[in-house]
Design a protein around this motif. Structure first.
Motif, PDB file in Angstrom:
ATOM      1  N   UNK A 148      16.763  19.334 -68.163  1.00 31.96           N
ATOM      2  CA  UNK A 148      16.265  19.308 -66.805  1.00 31.96           C
ATOM      3  C   UNK A 148      16.367  20.691 -66.171  1.00 31.96           C
ATOM      4  N   UNK A 149      15.554  20.937 -65.167  1.00 29.32           N
ATOM      5  CA  UNK A 149      15.595  22.212 -64.452  1.00 29.32           C
ATOM      6  C   UNK A 149      16.833  22.260 -63.571  1.00 29.32           C
ATOM      7  N   UNK A 150      17.599  23.323 -63.699  1.00 27.85           N
ATOM      8  CA  UNK A 150      18.808  23.478 -62.887  1.00 27.85           C
ATOM      9  C   UNK A 150      18.435  23.833 -61.446  1.00 27.85           C
ATOM     10  N   UNK A 151      19.256  23.385 -60.508  1.00 26.22           N
ATOM     11  CA  UNK A 151      19.049  23.696 -59.097  1.00 26.22           C
ATOM     12  C   UNK A 151      19.974  24.815 -58.627  1.00 26.22           C
ATOM     13  N   UNK A 152      20.802  25.326 -59.544  1.00 24.43           N
ATOM     14  CA  UNK A 152      21.682  26.448 -59.243  1.00 24.43           C
ATOM     15  C   UNK A 152      21.500  27.496 -60.329  1.00 24.43           C
ATOM     16  N   UNK A 153      21.986  28.698 -60.079  1.00 27.20           N
ATOM     17  CA  UNK A 153      21.862  29.764 -61.067  1.00 27.20           C
ATOM     18  C   UNK A 153      22.847  29.558 -62.213  1.00 27.20           C
ATOM     19  N   UNK A 198      37.072  14.146 -64.689  1.00 27.41           N
ATOM     20  CA  UNK A 198      35.628  14.334 -64.829  1.00 27.41           C
ATOM     21  C   UNK A 198      35.113  15.203 -63.684  1.00 27.41           C
ATOM     22  N   UNK A 199      34.347  16.238 -64.045  1.00 28.50           N
ATOM     23  CA  UNK A 199      33.761  17.136 -63.054  1.00 28.50           C
ATOM     24  C   UNK A 199      32.254  17.183 -63.281  1.00 28.50           C
ATOM     25  N   UNK A 200      31.494  16.822 -62.259  1.00 29.62           N
ATOM     26  CA  UNK A 200      30.032  16.902 -62.323  1.00 29.62           C
ATOM     27  C   UNK A 200      29.589  18.092 -61.475  1.00 29.62           C
ATOM     28  N   UNK A 201      28.922  19.044 -62.103  1.00 28.05           N
ATOM     29  CA  UNK A 201      28.452  20.224 -61.387  1.00 28.05           C
ATOM     30  C   UNK A 201      27.098  19.911 -60.779  1.00 28.05           C
ATOM     31  N   UNK A 202      27.070  19.775 -59.486  1.00 28.47           N
ATOM     32  CA  UNK A 202      25.830  19.427 -58.785  1.00 28.47           C
ATOM     33  C   UNK A 202      24.802  20.546 -58.963  1.00 28.47           C
ATOM     34  N   UNK A 203      23.651  20.211 -59.532  1.00 27.53           N
ATOM     35  CA  UNK A 203      22.590  21.189 -59.742  1.00 27.53           C
ATOM     36  C   UNK A 203      22.637  21.880 -61.092  1.00 27.53           C
ATOM     37  N   UNK A 204      23.701  21.639 -61.858  1.00 27.83           N
ATOM     38  CA  UNK A 204      23.804  22.262 -63.179  1.00 27.83           C
ATOM     39  C   UNK A 204      23.038  21.481 -64.235  1.00 27.83           C
ATOM     40  N   UNK A 205      22.738  22.119 -65.348  1.00 27.56           N
ATOM     41  CA  UNK A 205      22.059  21.421 -66.438  1.00 27.56           C
ATOM     42  C   UNK A 205      22.794  21.654 -67.757  1.00 27.56           C
ATOM     43  N   UNK A 206      22.175  21.323 -68.847  1.00 30.60           N
ATOM     44  CA  UNK A 206      22.812  21.437 -70.174  1.00 30.60           C
ATOM     45  C   UNK A 206      22.823  22.888 -70.658  1.00 30.60           C
ATOM     46  N   UNK A 245      48.566  11.244 -74.849  1.00 32.95           N
ATOM     47  CA  UNK A 245      49.367  12.429 -74.578  1.00 32.95           C
ATOM     48  C   UNK A 245      48.506  13.675 -74.353  1.00 32.95           C
ATOM     49  N   UNK A 246      47.239  13.583 -74.690  1.00 33.80           N
ATOM     50  CA  UNK A 246      46.322  14.700 -74.489  1.00 33.80           C
ATOM     51  C   UNK A 246      45.743  14.687 -73.073  1.00 33.80           C
ATOM     52  N   UNK A 247      45.652  15.876 -72.484  1.00 32.17           N
ATOM     53  CA  UNK A 247      44.886  16.012 -71.247  1.00 32.17           C
ATOM     54  C   UNK A 247      43.401  16.070 -71.627  1.00 32.17           C
ATOM     55  N   UNK A 248      42.531  15.664 -70.707  1.00 34.89           N
ATOM     56  CA  UNK A 248      41.108  15.608 -71.047  1.00 34.89           C
ATOM     57  C   UNK A 248      40.277  15.980 -69.827  1.00 34.89           C
ATOM     58  N   UNK A 249      39.398  16.951 -70.018  1.00 37.26           N
ATOM     59  CA  UNK A 249      38.485  17.384 -68.955  1.00 37.26           C
ATOM     60  C   UNK A 249      37.054  17.285 -69.446  1.00 37.26           C
ATOM     61  N   UNK A 250      36.230  16.563 -68.709  1.00 39.95           N
ATOM     62  CA  UNK A 250      34.810  16.438 -69.024  1.00 39.95           C
ATOM     63  C   UNK A 250      34.000  17.081 -67.904  1.00 39.95           C
ATOM     64  N   UNK A 251      33.142  18.044 -68.269  1.00 39.09           N
ATOM     65  CA  UNK A 251      32.292  18.730 -67.303  1.00 39.09           C
ATOM     66  C   UNK A 251      30.841  18.592 -67.743  1.00 39.09           C
ATOM     67  N   UNK A 252      29.978  18.224 -66.822  1.00 44.37           N
ATOM     68  CA  UNK A 252      28.542  18.244 -67.122  1.00 44.37           C
ATOM     69  C   UNK A 252      27.751  18.470 -65.840  1.00 44.37           C
ATOM     70  N   UNK A 253      26.498  18.869 -65.997  1.00 44.44           N
ATOM     71  CA  UNK A 253      25.642  19.143 -64.850  1.00 44.44           C
ATOM     72  C   UNK A 253      24.831  17.928 -64.442  1.00 44.44           C
ATOM     73  N   UNK A 254      24.606  17.791 -63.155  1.00 44.80           N
ATOM     74  CA  UNK A 254      23.865  16.626 -62.655  1.00 44.80           C
ATOM     75  C   UNK A 254      22.406  16.621 -63.109  1.00 44.80           C
ATOM     76  N   UNK A 255      21.868  17.783 -63.490  1.00 43.92           N
ATOM     77  CA  UNK A 255      20.468  17.882 -63.935  1.00 43.92           C
ATOM     78  C   UNK A 255      20.331  17.902 -65.458  1.00 43.92           C
ATOM     79  N   UNK A 256      21.407  17.616 -66.146  1.00 44.16           N
ATOM     80  CA  UNK A 256      21.405  17.602 -67.615  1.00 44.16           C
ATOM     81  C   UNK A 256      20.552  16.449 -68.129  1.00 44.16           C
ATOM     82  N   UNK A 257      19.524  16.779 -68.926  1.00 43.58           N
ATOM     83  CA  UNK A 257      18.684  15.745 -69.528  1.00 43.58           C
ATOM     84  C   UNK A 257      18.733  15.793 -71.057  1.00 43.58           C
ATOM     85  N   UNK A 258      19.666  16.577 -71.599  1.00 42.04           N
ATOM     86  CA  UNK A 258      19.849  16.640 -73.049  1.00 42.04           C
ATOM     87  C   UNK A 258      20.948  15.672 -73.489  1.00 42.04           C
TER      88      UNK A 258
END
Length: 268
Positions: free
Chosen positions: A245-250, A224-232, A192-205
């Motif tokens: 990991x080093x982020x590729x976006x600001x 599920x949402x993967x932010x291309x270039x994002x990190x932890x 019954x719960x909605x669920x959103x998972x977001x993480x960055x593609x450069x996340x190494x943590x």
């Protein structure tokens, strides 16, 4: 890094002093064996306490940029009490309760939450003992009891997200959904719960193996949402987290994409 070095030096001093003191007392022939044992236990406890204090004293500090987001703006009123910062925007029916990442100063997440409040989702940034959500899992109780919203969501970053999901597992009747930043639920969640998972593609943590393993705990219609270039690290304003990991976006772009994903999820 400086704080880490100082902590390691302090820990080394504690260990050396404890060893020297214990060896000195043990050489005293007149000291009975039971007293030697008691002394050894006491030194161990002191060492444990010193190590724990040092561990919790070293954390990621919010940078100077967050100060403006902890102030009132034209559309958001910011207040603070012993439990949380409250970002009160123009919305009145939906609210997000947010748990910060482990050993991260809570105010580091003010920018994202302030932006959400501007767009109609009020937010509560919860203060945690020792900046560790594991010691304050049930703090959402105080907010849900004190405020009247049609829909409460709970979420968090990293360890904070895992603890938020743990709370949701036992309080699905109080919540509409769960929002995770680079985190996973180790508890099975109600469908019954909605669920959103977001993480960055450069996340190494974030542990990817664990993330994939615990997908089995997601509700059936999870998003599920993967932010291309994002990190932890860039979900908060606290600098670069060790091992990431080093982020590729600001950071600003990662924040904006995160806000957009949350609004799409909650307001759809």
């Amino acid at each position: 890094m400086k704080n880490m070095i100082l902590s390691l030096v302090a820990l080394a001093i504690c260990i050396v002093v404890s060893i020297i003191a214990t060896r000195f007392l043990f050489r005293k022939k007149k000291v009975k064996i039971r007293y030697r044992i008691i002394i050894a236990i006491l030194y161990s406890l002191v060492l444990f306490m010193a190590t724990s204090i040092i561990y919790f004293m070293v954390y990621y500090h919010a940078d100077e940029s967050v100060k403006g987001y902890l102030q009132n703006s034209e559309s958001v009123k910011v207040s603070e009490n012993d439990t949380a910062w409250f970002f009160d925007g123009e919305g009145s029916d939906k609210a997000l309760i947010f748990y910060s990442g482990g050993k991260v100063e809570e105010s580091a997440y003010a920018p994202i939450l302030h932006k959400l409040a501007e767009k109609g989702v009020d937010c509560f940034l919860v203060k945690m003992p020792f900046r560790m959500a594991i010691f304050g899992v049930k703090k959402a109780d105080d907010i849900i009891t004190a405020y009247d919203y049609d829909e409460f969501y709970i979420g968090g970053h990293s360890l904070g997200g895992t603890m938020a999901a743990s709370y949701a597992a036992g309080h699905s009747h109080d919540l509409r959904g769960v929002i995770m930043f680079a985190a996973y639920s180790t508890d099975e969640l109600d469908d019954n719960l909605k669920y959103l998972s977001i993480y960055g593609s450069c996340d190494e943590v974030m542990a990817r193996n664990s993330y994939e393993k615990y997908k089995s705990n997601w509700p059936g219609d999870a998003v599920e949402v993967v932010i291309d270039g994002g990190n932890h690290s860039q979900f908060g304003n606290y600098g670069f987290q060790k091992g990431d990991g080093e982020a590729a976006i600001s950071r600003e772009e990662q924040e904006d994409r995160t806000v957009e994903a949350i609004l799409d999820f909650i307001l759809q």
